[in-house]
Design an enzyme around this catalytic site. Structure first.
Site, PDB file in Angstrom:
ATOM      1  NE  ARG A  23      -4.218  -1.585   0.041  1.00  0.00           N
ATOM      2  CZ  ARG A  23      -5.383  -1.438   0.675  1.00  0.00           C
ATOM      3  NH1 ARG A  23      -5.606  -0.374   1.405  1.00  0.00           N
ATOM      4  NH2 ARG A  23      -6.319  -2.347   0.549  1.00  0.00           N
ATOM      5  NE  ARG A  27      -6.663   5.497   2.264  1.00  0.00           N
ATOM      6  CZ  ARG A  27      -7.503   4.599   2.786  1.00  0.00           C
ATOM      7  NH1 ARG A  27      -8.767   4.922   2.968  1.00  0.00           N
ATOM      8  NH2 ARG A  27      -7.069   3.413   3.141  1.00  0.00           N
ATOM      9  NE  ARG A  36      -9.107   9.847  -2.631  1.00  0.00           N
ATOM     10  CZ  ARG A  36      -9.565   9.487  -1.445  1.00  0.00           C
ATOM     11  NH1 ARG A  36      -9.581   8.232  -1.106  1.00  0.00           N
ATOM     12  NH2 ARG A  36      -9.978  10.394  -0.594  1.00  0.00           N
ATOM     13  CG  ASP A  73      -8.734  -2.400  -4.861  1.00  0.00           C
ATOM     14  OD1 ASP A  73      -8.164  -1.884  -3.894  1.00  0.00           O
ATOM     15  OD2 ASP A  73      -9.573  -3.320  -4.740  1.00  0.00           O
ATOM     16  CE1 TYR A 151     -13.515  -6.708   0.555  1.00  0.00           C
ATOM     17  CE2 TYR A 151     -11.827  -8.238  -0.178  1.00  0.00           C
ATOM     18  CZ  TYR A 151     -12.229  -7.207   0.638  1.00  0.00           C
ATOM     19  OH  TYR A 151     -11.340  -6.664   1.538  1.00  0.00           O
TER      20      TYR A 151
HETATM   21  C1  LIG Z   1      -8.105  -6.578   0.420  1.00  0.00           C
HETATM   22  C2  LIG Z   1      -7.507  -5.673  -0.627  1.00  0.00           C
HETATM   23  C3  LIG Z   1      -8.182  -4.638  -1.322  1.00  0.00           C
HETATM   24  N1  LIG Z   1      -7.268  -4.060  -2.179  1.00  0.00           N
HETATM   25  C4  LIG Z   1      -6.054  -4.669  -2.052  1.00  0.00           C
HETATM   26  C5  LIG Z   1      -6.188  -5.702  -1.108  1.00  0.00           C
HETATM   27  C6  LIG Z   1      -5.119  -6.690  -0.747  1.00  0.00           C
HETATM   28  C7  LIG Z   1      -4.018  -6.087   0.019  1.00  0.00           C
HETATM   29  C8  LIG Z   1      -4.309  -5.789   1.446  1.00  0.00           C
HETATM   30  O1  LIG Z   1      -4.666  -6.736   2.172  1.00  0.00           O
HETATM   31  O2  LIG Z   1      -4.128  -4.635   1.857  1.00  0.00           O
HETATM   32  C9  LIG Z   1      -4.813  -4.427  -2.794  1.00  0.00           C
HETATM   33  C10 LIG Z   1      -4.440  -3.052  -3.143  1.00  0.00           C
HETATM   34  N2  LIG Z   1      -5.182  -1.912  -3.051  1.00  0.00           N
HETATM   35  C11 LIG Z   1      -4.450  -0.847  -3.482  1.00  0.00           C
HETATM   36  C12 LIG Z   1      -3.197  -1.333  -3.945  1.00  0.00           C
HETATM   37  C13 LIG Z   1      -2.219  -0.421  -4.663  1.00  0.00           C
HETATM   38  C14 LIG Z   1      -0.834  -0.680  -4.667  1.00  0.00           C
HETATM   39  C15 LIG Z   1      -0.123  -0.433  -3.353  1.00  0.00           C
HETATM   40  O3  LIG Z   1       0.301   0.706  -3.122  1.00  0.00           O
HETATM   41  O4  LIG Z   1       0.046  -1.404  -2.579  1.00  0.00           O
HETATM   42  C16 LIG Z   1      -3.170  -2.704  -3.704  1.00  0.00           C
HETATM   43  C17 LIG Z   1      -2.052  -3.693  -3.932  1.00  0.00           C
HETATM   44  C18 LIG Z   1      -4.869   0.532  -3.508  1.00  0.00           C
HETATM   45  C19 LIG Z   1      -5.987   0.952  -2.654  1.00  0.00           C
HETATM   46  N3  LIG Z   1      -7.179   0.294  -2.423  1.00  0.00           N
HETATM   47  C20 LIG Z   1      -7.993   1.067  -1.652  1.00  0.00           C
HETATM   48  C21 LIG Z   1      -7.318   2.276  -1.364  1.00  0.00           C
HETATM   49  C22 LIG Z   1      -7.903   3.423  -0.582  1.00  0.00           C
HETATM   50  C23 LIG Z   1      -8.822   4.153  -1.494  1.00  0.00           C
HETATM   51  C24 LIG Z   1      -8.764   5.617  -1.327  1.00  0.00           C
HETATM   52  O5  LIG Z   1      -7.873   6.266  -1.925  1.00  0.00           O
HETATM   53  O6  LIG Z   1      -9.634   6.116  -0.624  1.00  0.00           O
HETATM   54  C25 LIG Z   1      -6.063   2.227  -1.990  1.00  0.00           C
HETATM   55  C26 LIG Z   1      -4.998   3.293  -2.031  1.00  0.00           C
HETATM   56  C27 LIG Z   1      -9.390   0.736  -1.244  1.00  0.00           C
HETATM   57  C28 LIG Z   1      -9.681  -0.635  -0.809  1.00  0.00           C
HETATM   58  N4  LIG Z   1      -9.416  -1.766  -1.516  1.00  0.00           N
HETATM   59  C29 LIG Z   1      -9.787  -2.871  -0.792  1.00  0.00           C
HETATM   60  C30 LIG Z   1     -10.346  -2.409   0.430  1.00  0.00           C
HETATM   61  C31 LIG Z   1     -10.866  -3.308   1.531  1.00  0.00           C
HETATM   62  C32 LIG Z   1     -10.305  -1.023   0.387  1.00  0.00           C
HETATM   63  C33 LIG Z   1     -10.901  -0.063   1.376  1.00  0.00           C
HETATM   64  C34 LIG Z   1     -10.189  -0.091   2.669  1.00  0.00           C
HETATM   65  C35 LIG Z   1      -9.352   1.133   2.825  1.00  0.00           C
HETATM   66  O7  LIG Z   1      -9.905   2.218   2.650  1.00  0.00           O
HETATM   67  O8  LIG Z   1      -8.177   0.970   3.154  1.00  0.00           O
HETATM   68  C36 LIG Z   1      -9.617  -4.266  -1.214  1.00  0.00           C
END
Ligand SMILES: Cc1c2[nH]c(c1CCC(=O)O)Cc1[nH]c(c(CCC(=O)O)c1C)Cc1[nH]c(c(CCC(=O)O)c1C)Cc1[nH]c(c(C)c1CCC(=O)O)C2
Length: 344
Positions: A23, A27, A36, A73, A151
């Site tokens: 990640r 943010r 964003r 994502d 999901y």
């Molecule tokens: C379970 C999962 C998801 N997404 C992801 C996973 C597996 C990895 C982990 O366990 O963390 C994977 C993911 N999501 C994102 C990346 C980008 C690359 C990186 O920087 O790692 C990667 C590799 C961006 C993201 N994916 C998400 C964000 C936040 C969105 C935003 O900008 O508001 C980002 C930067 C949103 C997201 N996406 C997902 C959820 C549950 C959420 C919301 C939760 C939260 O807000 O943290 C599903």
């Protein structure tokens, strides 16, 4: 030019131990929030190759990590299989019409046809290949079929996984049918990412720990290995990283043809080294909340370095960085990983 991160994935000796953060594009970076805001929302950002490329590169420039991870994502895959996806503020991802029946599974687009719809991901990778410095690796990724299925079935994030588990124990054939269909899409999705230019791929099984041991190997690991083996057979030069989060108790049973095992923060690094260190390069595994303290970060990095000895290791967090971590502390983490592992 060889990439230090790719060399490290294959267990080759490197001048220092490379580091990246799960990640890392996100943010906690004001520069990410700016892009964003311009995109309007998170999914628009994923769909826009120029902007996705820009935020992918940010952590390299700002924090100094050794590899970029494609900004996207895991849930774009079920989305392109035909499920309506929304990210609701404060609630996370939502699929309004979750999978309930065999007919729902049959209605999903499958295989290469579904994977070929993710054109914006491949465009982002191609742009990144032009923009990234030659010595930095680009990591492509996917969710594991099990994590994606949670999901798709629950319709959102869950604490109990009770709808999924009900299916596993009452109608396992239906669960396997869905997992097999997602696996076929993911194989082609990963292959397309490699063909577009990904140097390494990681499979995230974020919700691995929801399952008891037998169920884990039957409903998740088996499919992850199937994907990894498909890729290793066709693209042996591309390292595959497996990240099953929270299964430290199951390490004795880990098998399969892949290169790097991602150790989550709840699994002691010494235990992972003892059980898997001869067979796989290990990645990880600082508890992400240590990033709130520079002192606790340094102490942990020194401890991990002592255990791994700078061999067959990649530094990372044991899960994703949190949004309120000071950027300065993330930089400190990266600098400390380089400092402790630099060879004279
Ligand atoms: C379970 C999962 C998801 N997404 C992801 C996973 C597996 C990895 C982990 O366990 O963390 C994977 C993911 N999501 C994102 C990346 C980008 C690359 C990186 O920087 O790692 C990667 C590799 C961006 C993201 N994916 C998400 C964000 C936040 C969105 C935003 O900008 O508001 C980002 C930067 C949103 C997201 N996406 C997902 C959820 C549950 C959420 C919301 C939760 C939260 O807000 O943290 C599903």
């Amino acid at each position: 030019m060889s990439k230090i991160f790719v060399d490290a994935c294959f267990g080759k000796e490197t001048p220092y131990t490379p580091v990246w953060m799960m990640r890392q594009a996100g943010r906690y970076l004001p520069e990410y929030m700016e892009v964003r805001a311009k995109a309007g929302n998170f999914l628009n950002l994923c769909h826009n190759p120029q902007m996705a490329c820009e935020v992918t590169i940010q952590p390299l420039d700002i924090v100094g990590v050794d590899a970029a991870i494609l900004f996207s994502d895991i849930l774009v895959v079920p989305n392109e299989m035909g499920m309506h996806l929304e990210f609701v503020k404060g609630e996370g991802p939502i699929f309004k019409d979750p999978i309930k029946t065999e007919a729902d599974i049959d209605a999903l687009l499958g295989g290469k046809e579904a994977a070929d719809k993710l054109t914006y991901v491949y465009e982002t990778i191609k742009l990144l290949k032009e923009k990234l410095p030659e010595d930095k690796a680009l990591i492509g990724f996917t969710g594991a079929p099990w994590t994606l299925a949670t999901y798709m079935i629950e319709g959102q994030g869950t604490k109990t996984y009770n709808i999924c588990k009900k299916l596993i124990y009452s109608n396992p054939e239906l669960m396997h049918k869905l997992l097999a269909k997602v696996t076929e899409v993911v194989k082609h999705y990963m292959e397309n990412q490699i063909l577009a230019g990904a140097d390494v791929v990681q499979i995230f099984d974020s919700w691995a720990a929801a399952l008891e041991k037998n169920a884990y190997f039957e409903f998740s690991w088996k499919y992850m290995v199937e994907i990894a083996e498909y890729l290793k057979e066709k693209y042996p030069e591309i390292p595959v990283i497996m990240f099953p989060k929270g299964i430290g108790q199951y390490l004795d049973d880990i098998y399969g043809n892949f290169d790097v095992f991602g150790v989550d923060w709840s699994t002691p690094m010494a235990l992972a080294k003892e059980k898997l260190g001869d067979k796989y390069v290990l990645q990880g595994n600082m508890e992400p909340c240590r990033l709130y303290s520079k002192e606790k970060t340094t102490a942990c990095i020194e401890k991990i370095q002592e255990i791994m000895g700078g061999k067959r290791h990649i530094f990372n967090l044991g899960h994703g960085i949190l949004p309120d971590v000071p950027v300065e502390n993330a930089k400190h983490f990266v600098n400390e990983c380089h400092r402790v592992s630099k060879k004279a």
